[in-house]
Scaffold this active site. Sequence first.
Site, PDB file in Angstrom:
ATOM      1  N   GLY A   1       0.739  -1.253   0.000  1.00  0.00           N
ATOM      2  CA  GLY A   1       0.000   0.000   0.000  1.00  0.00           C
ATOM      3  C   GLY A   1       0.766   1.300   0.000  1.00  0.00           C
ATOM      4  O   GLY A   1       0.136   2.358  -0.008  1.00  0.00           O
TER       5      GLY A   1
ATOM      6  N   CYS B   1      -1.198   3.503  -5.563  1.00  0.00           N
ATOM      7  CA  CYS B   1      -1.840   2.356  -4.912  1.00  0.00           C
ATOM      8  C   CYS B   1      -2.881   2.865  -3.924  1.00  0.00           C
ATOM      9  O   CYS B   1      -2.608   3.792  -3.157  1.00  0.00           O
ATOM     10  CB  CYS B   1      -0.804   1.505  -4.186  1.00  0.00           C
ATOM     11  SG  CYS B   1      -1.495   0.073  -3.339  1.00  0.00           S
TER      12      CYS B   1
ATOM     13  N   GLY C   1       2.664   2.682  -2.375  1.00  0.00           N
ATOM     14  CA  GLY C   1       2.922   3.249  -3.694  1.00  0.00           C
ATOM     15  C   GLY C   1       2.099   4.485  -3.993  1.00  0.00           C
ATOM     16  O   GLY C   1       0.991   4.664  -3.479  1.00  0.00           O
TER      17      GLY C   1
END
EC number: 1.7.1.7
Length: 347
Positions: free
Chosen positions: A181, A186, A183
């Site tokens: 998570g 993301c 990114g």
Amino acid sequence: MRIEEDLKLGFKDVLIRPKRSTLKSRSDVELERQFTFKYSGQTWSGVPIIAANMDTVGTFEMAQALAGFDILTAVHKHYTVEEWAAFINTASADVLKHVMVSTGTSDADFEKTVQILALNPALNFVCIDVANGYSEHFVQFVAKAREAWPTKTICAGNVVTGEMCEEPILSGADIVKVGIGPGSVCTTRVKTGVGYPQLSAVIECADAAHGLGGMIVSDGGCTMPGDVAKAFGGGADFVMLGGMLAGHEESGGSVVEENGEKFMLFYGMSSESAMNRHVGGVAKYRAAEGKTVKLPLRGPVGNTARDILGGLRSACTYVGASRLKELTKRTTFIRVQEQENRIFNSL
């Protein structure tokens, strides 16, 4: 249900404390590292940064460009075997040694990877990539891959906790990819409520992996060169970059024009854009866990690579590390509530 009271930290929560240094210049810093991997037995030397296996980052063109900086590229899994063959026919041996072949965990993915690896023995890296490395199927696939490719260096993920970092290593992975998570494109954390602050994940997983003779790659969460330095300082052996390498001529994203200005599309690999492109849309039983953004065109990736490497060298000089290998043991993190003076950031 239970609550863990320990505070977990991301890159934005810390700075690296400066220390006495005998280095006279940033040019004195050696960024190249040499690794011998646990299972493959392969020895590799280079700058341990990896372009992410996203179809708007991990392209053949990116691999060609970054090989000149001794940087790896995890080429995305959506190229056909024929496209791989064409690339291999034109790429030098030096480029191929900086390439990772990405794969999912389906039977079709496995068979395709078998064909790609058979094209050239210089392809020594396999990157097994799933969003959730906590499934038994993932661990079983790692074991299957190790049995099939005993001399290939296998990178597998993603996980964020020490106990699960050990599982892929015990099953045959040389390197474990760490991050759920963090990114830039993301949305897993907001869609699912699941995740782990990246710096703490790196510190905890590095400790677990190194105890078994394995290695880790910090995947996601870097927004600037200083974050790359923090990831290495926290114990990462490799750092994978997506958003920092997106939007360049070599990135492979679609170019759109708005009001006379050109932008490149960059999206997460679990986004609606990615699923529309590769699997015909978002399945009825799931939600998209990524977003699509428009980035101003950033020119050749070489300029960004130089900026990242320059920042990393400078970080090493501030703590007296003459080699990147020394950065971890010379790093002391301090918790902070501010990173920079932002008064002119909007200009």
